[in-house]
Enzyme design. Structure first.
Site, PDB file in Angstrom:
ATOM      1  N   ARG A 170       0.102  -2.882   2.193  1.00 12.91           N
ATOM      2  CA  ARG A 170       0.411  -1.995   1.071  1.00 12.91           C
ATOM      3  C   ARG A 170       1.862  -2.182   0.641  1.00 12.91           C
ATOM      4  O   ARG A 170       2.161  -2.199  -0.557  1.00 12.91           O
ATOM      5  CB  ARG A 170       0.150  -0.534   1.456  1.00 12.91           C
ATOM      6  CG  ARG A 170      -1.315  -0.211   1.670  1.00 12.91           C
ATOM      7  CD  ARG A 170      -1.523   1.269   1.933  1.00 12.91           C
ATOM      8  NE  ARG A 170      -1.244   2.071   0.749  1.00 12.91           N
ATOM      9  CZ  ARG A 170      -1.145   3.401   0.755  1.00 12.91           C
ATOM     10  NH1 ARG A 170      -1.257   4.064   1.904  1.00 12.91           N
ATOM     11  NH2 ARG A 170      -0.898   4.061  -0.365  1.00 12.91           N
ATOM     12  N   CYS A 228       6.560   6.959   2.059  1.00 15.09           N
ATOM     13  CA  CYS A 228       5.249   6.383   2.371  1.00 15.09           C
ATOM     14  C   CYS A 228       4.422   6.418   1.093  1.00 15.09           C
ATOM     15  O   CYS A 228       4.956   6.206   0.011  1.00 15.09           O
ATOM     16  CB  CYS A 228       4.582   7.156   3.507  1.00 15.09           C
ATOM     17  SG  CYS A 228       4.414   8.929   3.177  1.00 15.09           S
TER      18      CYS A 228
END
Length: 269
Positions: A170, A228
């Site tokens: 990611r 995040c």
């Protein structure tokens, strides 16, 4: 108790003298309360991450920080008081519990721990369990936000070390299963939260964590922040940094908040 973590044996010794929060959670899987009622640490109150530890999704990302009044009231319902130690646990490698730890610390509670190894460690050690709902004596928690450092979209790129806590694929922008844009904030370095843990799901010892974070330049002499996908799991890196004595700010909006403005730059690779 010292430090932001507590072991199962330590918790067993002090259980009668602490408030325990069950923050079991899985993204997209609203079964935490069901799991709590099926079995939990005696006296533990269930805390719903989506309802109690986050505001509704919007420009601030998928899990913005909750309104202070909402959070404080939720903690009071869970039995949290200003002068009584709190221990949070989950079954998600400490990610949800770290969010609870961070929010309580942010709102001024001085004595909060995360159960190292979480529910799995408690069960593996033969810890006592009870089932059903928990009726708590309301607490007197009166916290206000501001005790933990935060950064926003304007200041996040100004820190010395910006840590992206997501999985490497990611971070690199190779996969993005949740958000509509792939990549990372320019200049960020990647320390996935699973690197904080050993093969048994416990936090690595301070020496190992120190080496891990020193490898990306995070130290007491640098300004450090973590983000995040939605601001939840980054608290896990902030917690790991707390273990080694490195203060770190949280970017609550994180990637899901960053990309709400299409003019903000995105980096891949």
């Amino acid at each position: 108790m010292t430090g932001p973590l507590i072991s199962v044996p330590e918790l067993q010794r002090v259980l009668a003298d602490v408030t325990v929060l069950d923050v079991r959670y899985r993204m997209g899987d609203p079964t935490g309360r069901t799991q709590h009622e099926a079995g939990h640490i005696p006296g533990a109150a269930y805390v719903d991450l989506d309802l109690d530890l986050a505001a509704p999704a919007g420009e601030g990302g998928r899990h913005p920080l909750p309104d202070a009044d909402v959070f404080v009231e939720a903690m009071r319902r869970a039995g949290v008081s200003n002068r009584r130690p709190v221990v949070a646990y989950d079954d998600w490698s400490g990610h949800a519990a770290a969010r609870a730890w961070w929010l309580l610390r942010h709102h001024g509670h001085q004595d909060v721990r995360v159960l190292d190894g979480g529910w799995a460690a408690w069960v593996a050690a033969g810890g006592e369990q009870e089932n059903g709902g928990v009726s708590c004596q309301p607490g007197d928690f009166t916290g206000e936000p501001g005790s933990m450092p935060v950064v926003d979209a304007e200041s996040v790129t100004g820190v010395d070390v910006l840590i992206d806590a997501r999985a490497p694929e990611r971070y690199r922008g190779e996969q993005e299963p949740v958000d509509p844009v792939a990549g990372h904030i320019p200049g960020a370095v990647n320390v996935p939260t699973d690197r904080n843990l050993d093969d048994h799901g416990h936090f690595r010892d301070p020496h190992e964590l120190g080496e891990l974070y020193a490898g990306v330049g995070a130290s007491r002499d640098a300004t450090v922040a973590a983000y995040c996908g939605s601001g939840v799991t980054a608290a896990h890196d902030v917690l790991a940094l707390e273990v080694i004595g490195v203060p770190a700010a949280l970017y609550p909006g994180s990637w899901s908040g960053w990309i709400t403005d299409p003019n903000r730059p995105v980096e891949t690779g």
